[in-house]
Design a protein around this motif. Structure first.
Motif, short mmCIF file in Angstrom:
data_model
loop_
_atom_site.label_atom_id
_atom_site.label_comp_id
_atom_site.label_asym_id
_atom_site.label_seq_id
_atom_site.Cartn_x
_atom_site.Cartn_y
_atom_site.Cartn_z
N PHE A 153 56.60 -7.00 -4.02
CA PHE A 153 55.92 -7.73 -2.95
C PHE A 153 54.40 -7.56 -3.05
O PHE A 153 53.64 -8.52 -2.97
CB PHE A 153 56.44 -7.24 -1.60
N ILE A 154 53.95 -6.33 -3.23
CA ILE A 154 52.51 -6.05 -3.34
C ILE A 154 51.94 -6.72 -4.58
O ILE A 154 50.86 -7.31 -4.54
CB ILE A 154 52.26 -4.52 -3.38
N PHE A 155 52.65 -6.66 -5.70
CA PHE A 155 52.17 -7.26 -6.94
C PHE A 155 52.00 -8.77 -6.80
O PHE A 155 51.03 -9.34 -7.28
CB PHE A 155 53.15 -6.95 -8.07
N ILE A 156 52.91 -9.43 -6.11
CA ILE A 156 52.85 -10.88 -5.96
C ILE A 156 51.72 -11.31 -5.04
O ILE A 156 51.00 -12.28 -5.32
CB ILE A 156 54.20 -11.42 -5.43
N PHE A 157 51.51 -10.59 -3.95
CA PHE A 157 50.56 -11.04 -2.94
C PHE A 157 49.18 -10.39 -3.01
O PHE A 157 48.30 -10.72 -2.22
CB PHE A 157 51.15 -10.83 -1.54
N ARG A 158 48.94 -9.51 -3.96
CA ARG A 158 47.63 -8.86 -4.02
C ARG A 158 46.55 -9.77 -4.59
O ARG A 158 45.41 -9.72 -4.17
CB ARG A 158 47.70 -7.56 -4.80
N LYS A 159 46.86 -10.61 -5.55
CA LYS A 159 45.85 -11.44 -6.20
C LYS A 159 45.16 -12.39 -5.23
O LYS A 159 43.93 -12.46 -5.23
CB LYS A 159 46.47 -12.21 -7.36
N PRO A 160 45.88 -13.12 -4.38
CA PRO A 160 45.17 -14.00 -3.45
C PRO A 160 44.22 -13.25 -2.51
O PRO A 160 43.15 -13.74 -2.20
CB PRO A 160 46.29 -14.67 -2.65
N PHE A 161 44.59 -12.04 -2.09
CA PHE A 161 43.72 -11.30 -1.19
C PHE A 161 42.48 -10.79 -1.91
O PHE A 161 41.40 -10.81 -1.36
CB PHE A 161 44.48 -10.13 -0.56
N TYR A 162 42.63 -10.33 -3.15
CA TYR A 162 41.47 -9.85 -3.90
C TYR A 162 40.52 -10.99 -4.25
O TYR A 162 39.32 -10.84 -4.18
CB TYR A 162 41.90 -9.14 -5.18
N SER A 163 41.06 -12.13 -4.63
CA SER A 163 40.19 -13.24 -5.02
C SER A 163 39.45 -13.82 -3.82
O SER A 163 38.38 -14.38 -3.97
CB SER A 163 41.00 -14.33 -5.73
N ARG A 164 40.00 -13.66 -2.64
CA ARG A 164 39.34 -14.19 -1.44
C ARG A 164 38.06 -13.43 -1.14
O ARG A 164 37.09 -13.99 -0.63
CB ARG A 164 40.28 -14.09 -0.25
N TYR A 165 38.03 -12.13 -1.45
CA TYR A 165 36.89 -11.31 -1.10
C TYR A 165 35.92 -11.07 -2.24
O TYR A 165 34.96 -10.34 -2.08
CB TYR A 165 37.38 -9.96 -0.56
N GLN A 166 36.15 -11.68 -3.39
CA GLN A 166 35.23 -11.50 -4.50
C GLN A 166 33.98 -12.36 -4.26
O GLN A 166 34.06 -13.48 -3.77
CB GLN A 166 35.87 -11.90 -5.82
N LYS A 167 32.84 -11.80 -4.63
CA LYS A 167 31.59 -12.53 -4.47
C LYS A 167 31.49 -13.57 -5.58
O LYS A 167 31.68 -13.28 -6.75
CB LYS A 167 30.41 -11.57 -4.57
N LYS A 168 31.19 -14.78 -5.18
CA LYS A 168 31.02 -15.85 -6.16
C LYS A 168 29.54 -15.93 -6.53
O LYS A 168 28.67 -15.94 -5.66
CB LYS A 168 31.51 -17.17 -5.59
N GLN A 169 29.28 -16.02 -7.82
CA GLN A 169 27.91 -16.10 -8.29
C GLN A 169 27.44 -17.55 -8.23
O GLN A 169 28.18 -18.47 -8.54
CB GLN A 169 27.80 -15.61 -9.72
N ASN A 170 26.19 -17.71 -7.84
CA ASN A 170 25.62 -19.05 -7.89
C ASN A 170 25.04 -19.29 -9.28
O ASN A 170 24.90 -18.36 -10.08
CB ASN A 170 24.58 -19.23 -6.77
#
Length: 70
Positions: A19-36
């Motif tokens: 369960f953790i393995f499946i749902f961890r990626k969307p949460f981590y990608s949501r909080y990553q800083k996007k570079q301009n």
């Protein structure tokens, strides 16, 4: 006993890990800083991938594009 020698507990742990393995990626990608684009350009210049002339030319293009599309 009814717990099959502790296998019931192991299946719950395995299910939780999956369960953790499946749902961890969307949460981590949501909080990553996007570079301009300007940050990416500065990084490439600092790494030596661009010459000073190419950096300045690209910087002008990016700044003009940012000013046109606020």
């Amino acid at each position: 006993m009814g717990h099959y020698g502790g296998m019931h507990f192991i299946w719950w742990i395995l299910g939780f890990i999956i369960f953790i393995f499946i749902f961890r990626k969307p949460f981590y990608s949501r909080y990553q800083k996007k570079q301009n684009p300007l940050d990416i350009l500065k990084t490439r210049f600092a790494n030596g991938e661009l010459s000073k002339e190419k950096f300045e030319e690209s910087k002008k293009i990016i700044n003009a594009d940012i000013n046109l599309n606020p």
